[in-house]
Design a protein around this motif. Sequence first.
Motif, PDB file in Angstrom:
ATOM      1  N   GLY A 475      -8.633 -11.108  -8.150  1.00 40.02           N
ATOM      2  CA  GLY A 475      -8.875 -12.623  -7.653  1.00 40.02           C
ATOM      3  C   GLY A 475      -8.668 -13.645  -9.129  1.00 40.02           C
ATOM      4  O   GLY A 475      -9.054 -13.019 -10.158  1.00 40.02           O
ATOM      5  N   PHE A 476      -8.116 -14.712  -8.599  1.00 37.46           N
ATOM      6  CA  PHE A 476      -7.754 -15.443  -9.900  1.00 37.46           C
ATOM      7  C   PHE A 476      -8.527 -16.880  -9.758  1.00 37.46           C
ATOM      8  O   PHE A 476      -9.391 -17.068  -8.665  1.00 37.46           O
ATOM      9  N   THR A 477      -8.713 -17.480 -10.852  1.00 37.88           N
ATOM     10  CA  THR A 477      -9.903 -18.793 -10.743  1.00 37.88           C
ATOM     11  C   THR A 477      -9.290 -19.810  -9.801  1.00 37.88           C
ATOM     12  O   THR A 477     -10.107 -20.589  -9.429  1.00 37.88           O
ATOM     13  N   ASP A 478      -8.011 -19.944  -9.370  1.00 38.89           N
ATOM     14  CA  ASP A 478      -7.851 -21.168  -8.431  1.00 38.89           C
ATOM     15  C   ASP A 478      -7.860 -20.265  -7.003  1.00 38.89           C
ATOM     16  O   ASP A 478      -7.258 -21.019  -6.050  1.00 38.89           O
ATOM     17  N   GLY A 479      -8.409 -19.356  -6.807  1.00 39.54           N
ATOM     18  CA  GLY A 479      -8.401 -18.722  -5.514  1.00 39.54           C
ATOM     19  C   GLY A 479      -7.310 -17.709  -4.799  1.00 39.54           C
ATOM     20  O   GLY A 479      -7.409 -17.201  -3.747  1.00 39.54           O
ATOM     21  N   SER A 480      -6.339 -17.832  -5.691  1.00 38.86           N
ATOM     22  CA  SER A 480      -5.186 -17.043  -5.550  1.00 38.86           C
ATOM     23  C   SER A 480      -5.762 -15.557  -5.462  1.00 38.86           C
ATOM     24  O   SER A 480      -6.818 -15.308  -6.320  1.00 38.86           O
ATOM     25  N   ARG A 481      -4.947 -14.511  -4.853  1.00 37.90           N
ATOM     26  CA  ARG A 481      -5.510 -12.968  -4.604  1.00 37.90           C
ATOM     27  C   ARG A 481      -4.162 -12.348  -4.764  1.00 37.90           C
ATOM     28  O   ARG A 481      -3.274 -12.602  -3.968  1.00 37.90           O
ATOM     29  N   ILE A 482      -4.221 -11.075  -5.331  1.00 39.56           N
ATOM     30  CA  ILE A 482      -3.310  -9.895  -5.046  1.00 39.56           C
ATOM     31  C   ILE A 482      -4.319  -8.894  -4.658  1.00 39.56           C
ATOM     32  O   ILE A 482      -5.358  -8.502  -5.289  1.00 39.56           O
ATOM     33  N   VAL A 483      -3.733  -8.273  -3.619  1.00 36.40           N
ATOM     34  CA  VAL A 483      -4.507  -6.788  -3.162  1.00 36.40           C
ATOM     35  C   VAL A 483      -3.354  -5.854  -2.934  1.00 36.40           C
ATOM     36  O   VAL A 483      -2.413  -5.832  -2.574  1.00 36.40           O
ATOM     37  N   PHE A 484      -4.004  -4.595  -3.381  1.00 38.88           N
ATOM     38  CA  PHE A 484      -3.220  -3.339  -2.959  1.00 38.88           C
ATOM     39  C   PHE A 484      -4.041  -2.255  -2.360  1.00 38.88           C
ATOM     40  O   PHE A 484      -5.187  -2.262  -2.505  1.00 38.88           O
ATOM     41  N   ARG A 485      -3.440  -1.741  -1.141  1.00 29.03           N
ATOM     42  CA  ARG A 485      -3.987  -0.644  -0.615  1.00 29.03           C
ATOM     43  C   ARG A 485      -3.046   0.470  -0.240  1.00 29.03           C
ATOM     44  O   ARG A 485      -1.945   0.081  -0.026  1.00 29.03           O
ATOM     45  N   LEU A 486      -3.214   1.564   0.182  1.00 26.89           N
ATOM     46  CA  LEU A 486      -2.328   2.475   0.862  1.00 26.89           C
ATOM     47  C   LEU A 486      -2.867   2.603   2.395  1.00 26.89           C
ATOM     48  O   LEU A 486      -3.718   2.578   2.678  1.00 26.89           O
ATOM     49  N   SER A 487      -1.697   2.551   3.178  1.00 22.93           N
ATOM     50  CA  SER A 487      -1.733   2.692   4.617  1.00 22.93           C
ATOM     51  C   SER A 487      -2.644   3.915   4.942  1.00 22.93           C
ATOM     52  O   SER A 487      -2.496   4.952   4.325  1.00 22.93           O
ATOM     53  N   GLY A 488      -3.349   3.663   5.814  1.00 28.66           N
ATOM     54  CA  GLY A 488      -4.183   4.769   6.752  1.00 28.66           C
ATOM     55  C   GLY A 488      -3.527   5.063   8.159  1.00 28.66           C
ATOM     56  O   GLY A 488      -4.295   5.719   9.026  1.00 28.66           O
ATOM     57  N   THR A 489      -2.385   4.577   8.293  1.00 22.90           N
ATOM     58  CA  THR A 489      -1.644   4.909   9.626  1.00 22.90           C
ATOM     59  C   THR A 489      -0.451   5.613   9.349  1.00 22.90           C
ATOM     60  O   THR A 489       0.248   6.057  10.489  1.00 22.90           O
ATOM     61  N   GLY A 490       0.299   5.631   8.401  1.00 20.01           N
ATOM     62  CA  GLY A 490       1.623   6.204   8.226  1.00 20.01           C
ATOM     63  C   GLY A 490       1.623   7.745   8.459  1.00 20.01           C
ATOM     64  O   GLY A 490       0.523   8.489   8.374  1.00 20.01           O
ATOM     65  N   THR A 491       2.696   8.378   8.734  1.00 17.61           N
ATOM     66  CA  THR A 491       2.517   9.748   8.957  1.00 17.61           C
ATOM     67  C   THR A 491       3.810  10.405   8.079  1.00 17.61           C
ATOM     68  O   THR A 491       3.668  11.673   7.973  1.00 17.61           O
TER      69      THR A 491
END
Length: 544
Positions: A475-491
């Motif tokens: 999270g950045f001070t101006d409210g911006s965000r970057i999020v990373f995750r790995l999918s839990g539905t792919g095969t």
Amino acid sequence: MNIHTVSTQPFDDQKPGTSGLRKSVTAFQTRHYLENFVQSIFDSLEGYAGSTLVVGGDGRYYNRVAIQVILKMAAANGFGRVLVGQGGILSTPAASCIIRKYQAFGGIILSASHNPGGPDGDFGIKYNIGNGGPAPEKVTEAIYARSQTIDQFKILEVADVDLDQLGAVQLGEMTVEVIDAVADYAELMQSLFDFDRIRAYLSSTAFRMSMDSMHAVTGPYAQVIFEQMLGAPAGTVVNGVPLEDFGGGHPDPNLVYAHDLVELLFGKDAPDFGAASDGDGDRNMILGQRFFVTPSDSLAVLAANATLVPGYKDGLAGIARSMPTSQAPDRVAAALGIDCYETPTGWKFFGNLLDAGKATLCGEESFGTGSNHVREKDGLWAVLFWLNVLAVRQESVEAIVTEHWKTYGRNYYSRHDYEEVASEPAHQLMDNLRSLVPTLKGKVYGTYEVDYGDDFSYTDPVDGSISKKQGIRIGFTDGSRIVFRLSGTGTKGATLRLYLESYEADPTKQGLDPQDALGDLIAIAHEMAQIKALTGRDQPTVIT
Ligand code: VG1
Ligand code: CO
């Protein structure tokens, strides 16, 4: 009665993901693979003898075969009654509706949602509990644990049930009722929305809509609701016949996979309103004339306009969104003076909030929106909600959304998916971030200063259960965000999801292309995660 107890051996890969167990059709065709998982579900439940189970699926290849096996196993394991949708069809939200309405013990839904179908495609199975919602983690963990030690399953030897014939048949001591797949759901929709008003609006010559069911499960539902009950012209619903392989496409309602609809809505002589839904009918995409509504904005707009709709006229108890979903709904919640909950990805985390009356509307950035009317996200419900708002306000989709931005500010938002990357480097990338981000507070990247970095952990406010490692947030001070995750539905391999968000309060700066508005954040994300070096990709496969 001819109940067989069959010896079997565990499979080590039956761990449910974000939404049930998803594997290739060929994996499910492995001898005893389906039976093991179904028996593991039954073995981890208690007190279901004589009670009702709901069964149905999205109509994809293997749906009918799997349903016959499940019916015979349910009979052998002591269920009293199974309600199954005609032709084996039940959309995910309709299954949730039916579980609740008939107070069933639970339900089994066969779907791999938006994943392609057919003999070379994917299949899936998930268990829903008595509230109509996806089993919470403690249940899916118990199912997985059982699948690792299972040594036998029970099945009744009996002829197949005719799934196309409405009515009741006996299977040993259990009754199977083949029910109309659409009626209960359509009745619920009618109780929430102002059908008279929507009907009048749809019949006014000035308004045209197109609903793309993508050859998946919502076809029959959309035809009954839009064309029969609401009097929309024939042809309003396109790709309305469910096909076992979805016509060869990805039944995923986004700008990439719903390209025909996108072309229509962005073309000359475009209709005023376009919508699409996914394989199992729980996702939705909303388009106006030459205008795309991001799912996060859609949730925010519906929340801000909820009192225009009969089912929500008394206002909302609260809103809930998944963590990677943009913070646009938070701003509406703040203005309404209600709570906004932030949950991990996956609809199962909304169940407790809905049951406890803490949230009325819920949503995910992945084209999922829903409410307390069922315990799943609900594609056609979202389309009807939009139509009801349009019918009352008599303004275009674009006008409603841009006015919303003027009032609340615009949360520029995008998700970049890197599909089918090698699993090991993808996990390495996440591990690297997990150790990096807590050290970043105060660090400056261009005009952005890091406010916090963590791996999202959620404590359920109702039952106190804790879910860790739900995605890396910066999270950045101006409210911006970057999020990373790995999918839990792919095969296949791993799918890396990168979510980007920035906030713009100034209406004169709200008209940018999100990819431009988010350009700096995209570059920062690449630098932090070393995406190219680890995955070998410099471009995402899908941008939404
Ligand atoms: C994806 C979405 C998530 C959604 C899930 C099931 O999960 O991101 O928001 O709840 O699919 O939706 P993941 O783990 O791949 O990111 V559905 O319509 O496939 O049941
Ligand atoms: Co789905």
